[in-house]
Structures are given as structure tokens and as C-alpha cells.
Design a protein around this motif. Structure first.
Motif, mmCIF file in Angstrom:
data_model
loop_
_atom_site.group_PDB
_atom_site.id
_atom_site.type_symbol
_atom_site.label_atom_id
_atom_site.label_comp_id
_atom_site.label_asym_id
_atom_site.label_seq_id
_atom_site.Cartn_x
_atom_site.Cartn_y
_atom_site.Cartn_z
ATOM 1 N N ILE A 75 44.603 26.878 34.156
ATOM 2 C CA ILE A 75 44.367 26.049 35.217
ATOM 3 C C ILE A 75 43.621 24.605 34.674
ATOM 4 O O ILE A 75 43.635 23.701 35.769
ATOM 5 C CB ILE A 75 44.104 27.054 36.021
ATOM 6 C CG1 ILE A 75 44.801 28.332 35.941
ATOM 7 C CG2 ILE A 75 42.929 26.768 37.222
ATOM 8 C CD1 ILE A 75 43.589 29.409 37.014
ATOM 9 N N LYS A 76 42.196 25.270 34.400
ATOM 10 C CA LYS A 76 41.673 23.374 34.421
ATOM 11 C C LYS A 76 42.993 22.130 33.434
ATOM 12 O O LYS A 76 42.240 21.044 34.221
ATOM 13 C CB LYS A 76 40.679 23.971 32.731
ATOM 14 C CG LYS A 76 39.551 22.595 32.737
ATOM 15 C CD LYS A 76 39.222 22.641 31.527
ATOM 16 C CE LYS A 76 37.855 22.120 31.785
ATOM 17 N NZ LYS A 76 37.279 21.915 30.830
ATOM 18 N N HIS A 77 43.412 22.695 32.684
ATOM 19 C CA HIS A 77 44.002 21.520 32.395
ATOM 20 C C HIS A 77 46.007 20.812 32.691
ATOM 21 O O HIS A 77 46.845 19.682 32.773
ATOM 22 C CB HIS A 77 44.135 21.054 30.926
ATOM 23 C CG HIS A 77 42.961 21.540 30.306
ATOM 24 N ND1 HIS A 77 42.590 22.738 29.292
ATOM 25 C CD2 HIS A 77 42.174 20.245 29.861
ATOM 26 C CE1 HIS A 77 40.990 22.358 29.074
ATOM 27 N NE2 HIS A 77 41.575 20.741 28.555
ATOM 28 N N LEU B 239 46.541 21.409 39.229
ATOM 29 C CA LEU B 239 45.167 21.456 39.992
ATOM 30 C C LEU B 239 44.259 21.723 39.372
ATOM 31 O O LEU B 239 43.102 21.494 40.466
ATOM 32 C CB LEU B 239 45.886 23.385 39.974
ATOM 33 C CG LEU B 239 45.482 24.735 40.863
ATOM 34 C CD1 LEU B 239 44.829 24.266 42.083
ATOM 35 C CD2 LEU B 239 45.702 25.620 40.565
ATOM 36 N N GLY B 240 43.771 21.815 38.272
ATOM 37 C CA GLY B 240 42.647 22.070 37.434
ATOM 38 C C GLY B 240 42.070 20.528 37.943
ATOM 39 O O GLY B 240 40.568 20.575 38.144
ATOM 40 N N ARG B 241 42.837 19.767 37.543
ATOM 41 C CA ARG B 241 42.160 18.220 37.678
ATOM 42 C C ARG B 241 41.304 18.179 39.134
ATOM 43 O O ARG B 241 40.653 17.218 39.688
ATOM 44 C CB ARG B 241 43.151 17.651 37.033
ATOM 45 C CG ARG B 241 42.957 16.980 35.899
ATOM 46 C CD ARG B 241 43.784 15.921 35.194
ATOM 47 N NE ARG B 241 46.009 16.549 36.085
ATOM 48 C CZ ARG B 241 46.385 16.699 35.199
ATOM 49 N NH1 ARG B 241 45.997 17.538 34.202
ATOM 50 N NH2 ARG B 241 47.962 16.623 35.314
ATOM 51 N N ALA B 242 43.072 18.523 40.374
ATOM 52 C CA ALA B 242 41.752 18.196 41.336
ATOM 53 C C ALA B 242 41.376 18.946 41.304
ATOM 54 O O ALA B 242 39.979 18.893 42.736
ATOM 55 C CB ALA B 242 42.944 18.708 42.764
ATOM 56 N N GLU C 120 33.631 16.310 41.384
ATOM 57 C CA GLU C 120 32.676 15.355 40.613
ATOM 58 C C GLU C 120 32.248 14.590 42.610
ATOM 59 O O GLU C 120 31.129 13.815 42.151
ATOM 60 C CB GLU C 120 32.719 14.432 40.255
ATOM 61 C CG GLU C 120 34.002 14.785 39.075
ATOM 62 C CD GLU C 120 32.030 15.528 38.403
ATOM 63 O OE1 GLU C 120 31.013 14.441 38.124
ATOM 64 O OE2 GLU C 120 32.392 16.324 37.511
ATOM 65 N N ASN C 121 32.926 14.856 43.814
ATOM 66 C CA ASN C 121 32.917 13.785 44.677
ATOM 67 C C ASN C 121 33.842 14.587 45.503
ATOM 68 O O ASN C 121 34.819 14.025 46.239
ATOM 69 C CB ASN C 121 32.964 11.828 44.316
ATOM 70 C CG ASN C 121 32.268 11.483 45.914
ATOM 71 O OD1 ASN C 121 32.773 11.768 46.459
ATOM 72 N ND2 ASN C 121 31.767 10.383 45.516
ATOM 73 N N GLU C 122 33.370 15.283 46.440
ATOM 74 C CA GLU C 122 34.316 15.829 46.998
ATOM 75 C C GLU C 122 34.420 15.331 48.658
ATOM 76 O O GLU C 122 35.982 14.953 48.542
ATOM 77 C CB GLU C 122 33.950 16.805 48.208
ATOM 78 C CG GLU C 122 34.668 17.869 49.397
ATOM 79 C CD GLU C 122 33.965 19.042 49.891
ATOM 80 O OE1 GLU C 122 34.711 19.824 50.509
ATOM 81 O OE2 GLU C 122 33.188 19.525 48.486
ATOM 82 N N MET C 123 34.211 14.272 49.031
ATOM 83 C CA MET C 123 34.525 13.103 50.050
ATOM 84 C C MET C 123 35.877 12.226 49.522
ATOM 85 O O MET C 123 36.255 11.561 50.491
ATOM 86 C CB MET C 123 33.280 12.755 50.371
ATOM 87 C CG MET C 123 33.169 11.633 51.278
ATOM 88 S SD MET C 123 33.750 12.567 52.846
ATOM 89 C CE MET C 123 32.550 12.929 52.848
ATOM 90 N N ILE D 167 42.774 15.309 48.620
ATOM 91 C CA ILE D 167 43.618 16.757 47.625
ATOM 92 C C ILE D 167 42.682 17.701 48.817
ATOM 93 O O ILE D 167 41.449 16.382 49.325
ATOM 94 C CB ILE D 167 42.259 16.738 47.200
ATOM 95 C CG1 ILE D 167 42.864 15.112 46.249
ATOM 96 C CG2 ILE D 167 41.918 17.534 46.718
ATOM 97 C CD1 ILE D 167 41.906 14.966 45.143
ATOM 98 N N ASP D 168 43.287 18.688 49.157
ATOM 99 C CA ASP D 168 42.837 19.683 49.894
ATOM 100 C C ASP D 168 41.810 20.151 49.518
ATOM 101 O O ASP D 168 42.328 21.164 49.039
ATOM 102 C CB ASP D 168 43.756 20.451 50.147
ATOM 103 C CG ASP D 168 44.265 21.683 51.463
ATOM 104 O OD1 ASP D 168 42.162 21.327 52.177
ATOM 105 O OD2 ASP D 168 44.144 21.876 52.520
ATOM 106 N N ALA D 169 40.196 19.917 49.665
ATOM 107 C CA ALA D 169 39.369 20.660 49.465
ATOM 108 C C ALA D 169 38.971 21.938 49.529
ATOM 109 O O ALA D 169 38.889 23.098 48.499
ATOM 110 C CB ALA D 169 38.413 20.105 49.474
ATOM 111 N N PHE D 170 38.970 22.125 50.678
ATOM 112 C CA PHE D 170 39.103 23.486 50.889
ATOM 113 C C PHE D 170 39.783 24.511 50.543
ATOM 114 O O PHE D 170 39.207 25.819 50.210
ATOM 115 C CB PHE D 170 39.028 24.062 52.679
ATOM 116 C CG PHE D 170 39.132 25.223 53.238
ATOM 117 C CD1 PHE D 170 38.015 25.637 53.158
ATOM 118 C CD2 PHE D 170 40.310 25.878 53.670
ATOM 119 C CE1 PHE D 170 37.484 27.341 53.545
ATOM 120 C CE2 PHE D 170 39.679 27.335 54.212
ATOM 121 C CZ PHE D 170 38.717 27.694 53.885
#
Length: 328
Positions: free
Chosen positions: A188-190, A193-196, A202-205, A212-215
């Protein structure tokens, strides 16, 4: 340094080999204490890696793993407890469920799926909260789940707890599960999905500005973490043979946060190493407590050690990095 770095495939086979040697060596020793401790340590590794995914990848600060462990544990025990004793221990249990008996791997998966479902329902209410607000909300979740478990006497026996749970959680099962959890979180991390997720951390805004759909990503991380926590919770009663509403509480939440902070929030390898060493250190201190009669000193020493460590390495052992393994 690059010459020493392993490829992900090499790291995977090394992990499998190390896990196989550990399980075989501990099983061959025939020492029940070592077997139980190793099982608990490996469960801590799974919990630390899953919490690293939930908190480290997205920047959330959830303390709710013990609550989901409690859910998964009770659901699994409903299906693994001896059928002949369910009527006495769980008189409110519906007859349909009372007659069902499942092998532990299947029951643990059911417990994990139930915890994941509850994680989805609860996550939709709380993941929009930031930093300490989410921490307080998930901390309250632990209390709420414990209170429900205490009062659902017909299903859980309340404060008396359930005893005589079959010890079906073998080291082999826990070892295989640990490898699978580490590999899942690594993939997942690599992956994209993980990069998103890391971008949201790092910066949600800025991540939202790039579409990117942060929620959705936070919900995904929260649900996956809850599911793994539920699966781990389902295994633990089958290691120690008992379960009570307070088996997984605030101290466990603190220890898990200490592990991922020491390992580096976002580092899977750091979480594994920290989980192993903190488990070993806590067990050693527990033995000192019993020999000296000074109880409670373990939490004090762990807290002081954590503060001291963070003064030296504020980002933990590895921060977000995965040393010794090539990631690109």
C-alpha cells in the motif's frame, strides 16, 4: 550503502526466512513462556505496522486500535468458544450462533471484517477531525466499547470475563499473519494509493488541489487499520485463553503510539524494530516489577525513555524512510 540495500523481493524472502527460523526455534524449545511471549510480540508488530498505516501514512492521530481489538476479539470468541459451554457463558446468544463453531483463522477473519465495518461507520464521523481532536474522539471510543462489553453480560459475562477460550492461535498462524500484514502495508505504501496518502499527510490542502480525495483516503486507512486491529484482537484471547472488557485499554493505546513514534511515523521497518525492542523492554521491566514488588514503574520508564528518545531523534528511528531496502 546502496550496495547493501535489498530489493523488495529479497527483503520479502529474508522476512519469510527470519520468521520461519523464529517460529521453528521457539516451538522447538518447548518453553510455554517463550512461545506465549513470542506470539504477543508478533501481534504487537502487526498492530504497530497497521497503526503506522493509519496514522503515519495519512497524518491522522487515532488511538482507537484497542477498541477495534475488543470488537474483533468478542466476535471471534462467539464462534470459537466450545458449543457445549456457550449456553452457560453466553445465555443471551441466539441459538443459531450458539450452534456454530468455526476454526480460528475463519473466526479471526470474521472478527476483523466486523471491526473494519465498524471502523467504516465510526470513521465517517470522526476522520474529518484534526490532530488531538481525533485522538480524544478515538480515546473516547475505547471507553464506549469497554462500557458496552461490561454491560452486555449475556454475551460477554461482563467484568467476570470469559475463561477457557481454546488456545488455537499457534505461532505458525501468527507468524504467517505477521508476514501478510507487513507485506500488505508495504504494498500500500509504495503503490499509488500510498503515495496519495502520504501527499495528504504532507499537505492536505495541496493534495486536494491536485484532485486527491483526502476524506476517502483517510477512511480507507482508518478501515484497514481497524480491520487488522480486529484480526489481532481475535488472535490474542486464543493465546492467553481469557478475555475481559478491559483486556485492551488505554495502556495498550499508549504503548502502540510509543512504538510508532520511536520507529518513525510512516516507516514500516521502524515500526517492526520498535515493536520488537519495546516488547522485549516492557517484558524485562515487568519481570523486574514482579521481583521487586514495585508495580507501575514500567509505564513511567517507557514514558521517560520515549521523551528522551524524541529529544535526540524527533522523527523517530527512520522518519518516513525504509532503510536497507530499495524502494525505487
Amino acid at each position: 550503502m546502496k550496495r547493501l540495500a535489498l530489493t523488495p523481493i529479497q527483503a520479502f524472502f529474508l522476512l519469510v526466512a527470519a520468521m520461519g527460523v523464529l517460529v521453528l526455534a521457539v516451538e522447538a524449545s518447548g518453553n510455554g513462556y517463550f512461545q506465549t511471549f513470542t506470539a504477543l510480540m508478533l501481534v504487537n508488530v502487526m498492530l504497530a505496522v497497521s497503526l503506522t498505516m493509519t496514522n503515519g501514512f495519512t497524518g491522522m492521530f487515532s488511538l482507537g486500535h484497542p477498541a477495534f481489538m475488543t470488537m474483533g476479539a468478542y466476535v471471534a470468541v462467539l464462534f470459537t468458544y466450545p458449543v457445549g459451554r456457550k449456553g452457560f457463558a453466553m445465555p443471551a446468544l441466539p441459538e443459531v450462533i450458539a450452534q456454530i463453531h468455526l476454526p480460528l483463522p475463519v473466526a479471526a477473519l470474521v472478527g476483523g471484517l466486523f471491526a473494519a465495518l465498524m471502523g467504516w461507520l465510526i470513521g465517517r464521523l470522526v476522520v474529518h477531525l484534526q490532530t488531538h481532536y481525533l485522538a480524544v474522539a478515538t480515546l473516547g471510543l475505547i471507553i464506549v466499547v469497554q462500557t458496552f462489553a461490561l454491560n452486555l453480560d449475556g454475551f460477554t459475562r461482563g467484568g467476570r470475563g470469559l475463561t477457557g477460550i481454546p488456545r488455537e492461535a499457534t505461532l505458525a498462524l501468527i507468524g504467517v499473519s505477521t508476514v501478510l500484514v507487513i507485506v500488505l502495508c508495504w504494498r500500500i505504501k509504495h503503490a499509488s494509493l500510498g503515495r496519495a496518502m502520504l501527499a495528504v499527510r504532507e499537505n492536505e490542502m495541496a493534495a486536494r488541489c491536485f484532485g486527491i480525495d483526502a476524506f476517502r483516503l483517510k477512511i480507507t486507512a482508518f478501515v484497514l487499520g481497524a480491520g487488522i486491529a480486529g484480526f489481532c484482537g481475535a488472535l490474542l484471547p486464543h493465546v492467553v485463553s481469557v478475555m475481559s472488557p478491559k483486556s485492551f485499554g488505554l495502556i495498550l493505546a499508549f504503548n502502540l503510539i510509543a512504538i510508532i513514534v520511536v520507529g518513525g511515523q510512516g516507516s514500516i521497518l521502524g515500526a517492526v524494530i520498535a515493536a520488537v525492542f519495546i516488547s522485549l523492554g516492557s517484558e524485562s521491566l515487568r519481570m523486574v516489577e514482579e521481583s521487586t514488588g514495585v508495580y507501575g514503574v514500567t509505564q513511567v520508564i517507557v514514558a521517560v525513555a520515549l521523551i528522551s528518545f524524541l529529544l535526540v531523534r524527533p522523527k523517530g528511528l527512520f522518519g518516513l524512510k525504509e532503510p536497507f531496502i530499495r524502494t525505487s
